[in-house]
Design a protein around this motif. Sequence first.
Motif, PDB file in Angstrom:
ATOM      1  N   GLU A 273      -1.311   0.152  -2.303  1.00 26.57           N
ATOM      2  CA  GLU A 273      -0.360   0.941  -3.078  1.00 26.57           C
ATOM      3  C   GLU A 273       1.082   0.526  -2.800  1.00 26.57           C
ATOM      4  N   ASN A 274       1.363  -0.003  -1.604  1.00 31.60           N
ATOM      5  CA  ASN A 274       2.735  -0.304  -1.195  1.00 31.60           C
ATOM      6  C   ASN A 274       3.178  -1.721  -1.560  1.00 31.60           C
ATOM      7  N   ARG A 275       2.295  -2.693  -1.356  1.00 29.84           N
ATOM      8  CA  ARG A 275       2.693  -4.090  -1.527  1.00 29.84           C
ATOM      9  C   ARG A 275       2.706  -4.470  -3.003  1.00 29.84           C
ATOM     10  N   PRO A 276       3.872  -4.799  -3.559  1.00 28.49           N
ATOM     11  CA  PRO A 276       3.908  -5.162  -4.983  1.00 28.49           C
ATOM     12  C   PRO A 276       3.149  -6.442  -5.294  1.00 28.49           C
ATOM     13  N   TYR A 365      -4.927  -9.364  -0.488  1.00 29.82           N
ATOM     14  CA  TYR A 365      -4.983  -8.178   0.370  1.00 29.82           C
ATOM     15  C   TYR A 365      -5.227  -8.578   1.825  1.00 29.82           C
ATOM     16  N   ILE A 366      -6.148  -9.513   2.043  1.00 35.03           N
ATOM     17  CA  ILE A 366      -6.413  -9.971   3.416  1.00 35.03           C
ATOM     18  C   ILE A 366      -5.171 -10.636   4.000  1.00 35.03           C
ATOM     19  N   ASP A 367      -4.480 -11.424   3.175  1.00 36.11           N
ATOM     20  CA  ASP A 367      -3.229 -12.045   3.636  1.00 36.11           C
ATOM     21  C   ASP A 367      -2.204 -10.986   4.017  1.00 36.11           C
ATOM     22  N   ALA A 368      -2.137  -9.910   3.229  1.00 37.41           N
ATOM     23  CA  ALA A 368      -1.172  -8.848   3.500  1.00 37.41           C
ATOM     24  C   ALA A 368      -1.458  -8.174   4.832  1.00 37.41           C
ATOM     25  N   VAL A 369      -2.729  -7.860   5.088  1.00 39.27           N
ATOM     26  CA  VAL A 369      -3.093  -7.234   6.365  1.00 39.27           C
ATOM     27  C   VAL A 369      -2.789  -8.180   7.518  1.00 39.27           C
ATOM     28  N   GLY A 450       5.256  -3.539   2.713  1.00 34.09           N
ATOM     29  CA  GLY A 450       5.453  -3.180   1.311  1.00 34.09           C
ATOM     30  C   GLY A 450       6.785  -2.527   1.021  1.00 34.09           C
ATOM     31  N   GLY A 451       7.702  -2.543   1.962  1.00 31.48           N
ATOM     32  CA  GLY A 451       9.024  -1.975   1.731  1.00 31.48           C
ATOM     33  C   GLY A 451       9.964  -3.022   1.170  1.00 31.48           C
ATOM     34  N   GLY A 452      11.117  -2.546   0.696  1.00 28.95           N
ATOM     35  CA  GLY A 452      12.166  -3.484   0.325  1.00 28.95           C
ATOM     36  C   GLY A 452      12.498  -3.531  -1.144  1.00 28.95           C
ATOM     37  N   TRP A 453      11.608  -3.042  -2.002  1.00 28.61           N
ATOM     38  CA  TRP A 453      11.910  -3.124  -3.427  1.00 28.61           C
ATOM     39  C   TRP A 453      12.458  -1.799  -3.958  1.00 28.61           C
ATOM     40  N   ASN A 454      12.252  -0.720  -3.215  1.00 29.22           N
ATOM     41  CA  ASN A 454      12.717   0.595  -3.679  1.00 29.22           C
ATOM     42  C   ASN A 454      14.082   0.904  -3.064  1.00 29.22           C
TER      43      ASN A 454
END
Length: 455
Positions: A273-276, A365-369, A450-454
């Motif tokens: 939900e967080n990572r664009p 998704y695996i890369d993100a984790v 997933g932060g930084g865009w809002n």
Amino acid sequence: MSKKYKIIVIVLVLSLFPVGCMVGPKYKKPEQLKSDSYRNERNLDSLASVTNLKWFDLFNDDVLKGLIQKGLENNYDLKIAVSRIEQFRAQLGYTKADLFPSFQYGATINSNKKYITPSTAGATMSWELDFWGKYRHENNAVKNELLATEEARKVILSDIVANIAIAYFQMRNFDDQLEITKHTLETREKYYQIISERFEKGYISEVDKVQIEQQVAIAEAAIPNIERQITYQENAIALLTGQLPTEIPRGKSNTELQIVSKIPLSIPSALLENRPDVKAAELRYVAANERIGVAQAMRFPSINLAAIAGFASADLSNLFLGSSYMQNASGGIAGPIFAFGKNKRRVEINRHQAEQFKFLYQQKYIDAVSEVEQSIQNVRTYQEEWKARNRQVQAALINFKLSHERYDSGYVSYLEVLDVETNLFNAQLSLAQLSERQLSSMVELYKALGGGWNL
């Protein structure tokens, strides 16, 4: 109302509602390898979602905030992303139009009565009923591509902020290194004068003089190298902020800069939900899945309705008389019979393309984790390493002072002083670099979550 008028009314009413059924697979969210916690999470607090924390709440440097704001206003990658969104928005409107009838007008003027072709003036309507969902599938595909493009814009937004911040930290690191090196050079030049005078008076051997002369040259050579790195970082920041190469203003040093000490973590599944970039990957898979339906719908017959209303007359002067009025409505059906497997292969091609997008989504998704896991470890280890290196610098400063006192008293050779001074110099440079890495690792963790865009 005549039969022909009834047909036209029915056609217009049907145009307002989807008809028929939709062939093609329904989207099913792929299964992911999920975990309730991060492997290295035990040393950090797990709080609310990182999306509640804004980029500008991370930094306490107004100069850095100003550079980031300028980057958001001027960066060309972001402008391209915004233009791409508008392109897909226009394309969405284009594909939506296929769901409705199209209307045309036309006229033919013939003043010679001997010609068979009469003069005409009228309007026509044509409409391919989306009976199997071909246009609705395509419309859904473009809609999800539009959403994916919006998520891609968020990725670029996050990259811009993170890259400017990290480049700024690196520039300030080189500023610190330059200051350390100049101070070291100043100290070495001072002792070079003292040792040269002692050598001229015959108190020491030429070995001590040559050694300190060598160390002066090493410090002198290091300064131009660091200055090149500073210029490189300034140019990088100028590019990120959409400027021509220019001198970048300075705010706080890396030791004065502070980033929130605790970045809120959420369970790994929340990255969906967080990572664009993860969300964009899923939306591209949804779009590809919709195009399977487009390909399947093309295997079925198409149903077309047409209507015409207007005037036709061999005599131009009688063209708009009531007797010249004409109207007609018709329907048709057309479909493939045998194309040597072409239509079937089209479905298979789109099915495999969708499968590739599914794998890309699962891999993202695996890369993100993995990025979060590594970022958490980086934050913890850089903090521990900085504390140890800081203790080393403090001890090296004391040792540096004591070794010079011992040398001045004649108890040791300058070789010992040289060794102590070199260790201090290297430790100070390492500490400056670790200060930058500490700050950068916090930014990388925030971005990975997933932060930084809002903003």
